[in-house]
Write an enzyme that holds these catalytic residues in place. Structure first.
Site, PDB file in Angstrom:
ATOM      1  N   PRO A  97       1.080  -1.206   0.006  1.00 21.18           N
ATOM      2  CA  PRO A  97       0.017   0.039   0.063  1.00 21.18           C
ATOM      3  C   PRO A  97       0.681   1.276  -0.006  1.00 21.18           C
ATOM      4  O   PRO A  97       2.111   1.231   0.426  1.00 21.18           O
ATOM      5  CB  PRO A  97      -0.892   0.008   1.383  1.00 21.18           C
ATOM      6  CG  PRO A  97       0.057  -0.966   2.122  1.00 21.18           C
ATOM      7  CD  PRO A  97       0.968  -1.924   1.426  1.00 21.18           C
ATOM      8  N   CYS A  98       0.282   2.433  -0.597  1.00 26.19           N
ATOM      9  CA  CYS A  98       0.871   3.730  -0.082  1.00 26.19           C
ATOM     10  C   CYS A  98       0.707   4.034   1.204  1.00 26.19           C
ATOM     11  O   CYS A  98      -0.076   3.783   1.785  1.00 26.19           O
ATOM     12  CB  CYS A  98       0.291   4.768  -1.006  1.00 26.19           C
ATOM     13  SG  CYS A  98       0.078   4.435  -2.738  1.00 26.19           S
ATOM     14  N   PRO A  99       1.696   4.748   1.557  1.00 23.11           N
ATOM     15  CA  PRO A  99       3.099   5.279   0.866  1.00 23.11           C
ATOM     16  C   PRO A  99       4.028   4.413   1.003  1.00 23.11           C
ATOM     17  O   PRO A  99       5.346   4.693   0.908  1.00 23.11           O
ATOM     18  CB  PRO A  99       3.146   6.601   1.894  1.00 23.11           C
ATOM     19  CG  PRO A  99       2.743   6.424   3.081  1.00 23.11           C
ATOM     20  CD  PRO A  99       1.769   5.400   2.971  1.00 23.11           C
ATOM     21  N   LEU A 100       3.858   3.173   1.557  1.00 23.37           N
ATOM     22  CA  LEU A 100       5.082   2.108   1.642  1.00 23.37           C
ATOM     23  C   LEU A 100       5.809   1.805   0.588  1.00 23.37           C
ATOM     24  O   LEU A 100       6.967   1.570   0.632  1.00 23.37           O
ATOM     25  CB  LEU A 100       4.482   0.982   2.532  1.00 23.37           C
ATOM     26  CG  LEU A 100       4.605   0.577   4.072  1.00 23.37           C
ATOM     27  CD1 LEU A 100       3.850  -0.548   4.430  1.00 23.37           C
ATOM     28  CD2 LEU A 100       5.856   0.971   4.555  1.00 23.37           C
ATOM     29  N   ASN A 101       5.027   1.715  -0.584  1.00 24.64           N
ATOM     30  CA  ASN A 101       5.636   1.476  -1.881  1.00 24.64           C
ATOM     31  C   ASN A 101       6.634   2.455  -2.247  1.00 24.64           C
ATOM     32  O   ASN A 101       7.789   2.076  -2.866  1.00 24.64           O
ATOM     33  CB  ASN A 101       4.680   1.139  -2.902  1.00 24.64           C
ATOM     34  CG  ASN A 101       3.540   2.119  -2.903  1.00 24.64           C
ATOM     35  OD1 ASN A 101       3.398   3.183  -2.505  1.00 24.64           O
ATOM     36  ND2 ASN A 101       2.494   1.630  -3.463  1.00 24.64           N
TER      37      ASN A 101
END
Length: 87
Positions: free
Chosen positions: A22-26
């Protein structure tokens, strides 16, 4: 930015599969991987459709990383980005 086919893309120096992330992990994981690469090297990141492919390229550009290409591979996108050559 080049929206070409996968067959015409240069071979990346490294690859990162972030499908399902998921964003913002990517974006964070992409930036951390880029920081480990020597200047000028090419990283290919696999991202999901929707928010990931809409937000990660813009975030990378804002952070000073040149996005070389984005390719729609069907159920995911291949984004190619270079480690900055700036010191």
């Amino acid at each position: 930015m080049n929206n070409s086919s996968a067959a015409s893309l240069p071979t990346p120096d490294d690859r990162l599969d972030l499908r399902g992330t998921p964003c913002p992990l990517n974006f964070v994981r992409t930036k951390l991987r880029l920081q480990k690469l020597p200047p000028g090297q090419l990283l290919e990141v696999w991202l999901d459709p929707g928010d990931p492919i809409e937000q990660v390229p813009d975030s990378l550009h804002a952070a000073g990383y040149p996005v070389a290409a984005i390719v729609n591979c069907g159920n995911y996108f291949a984004l190619q980005v270079r480690q900055s050559t700036a010191v």
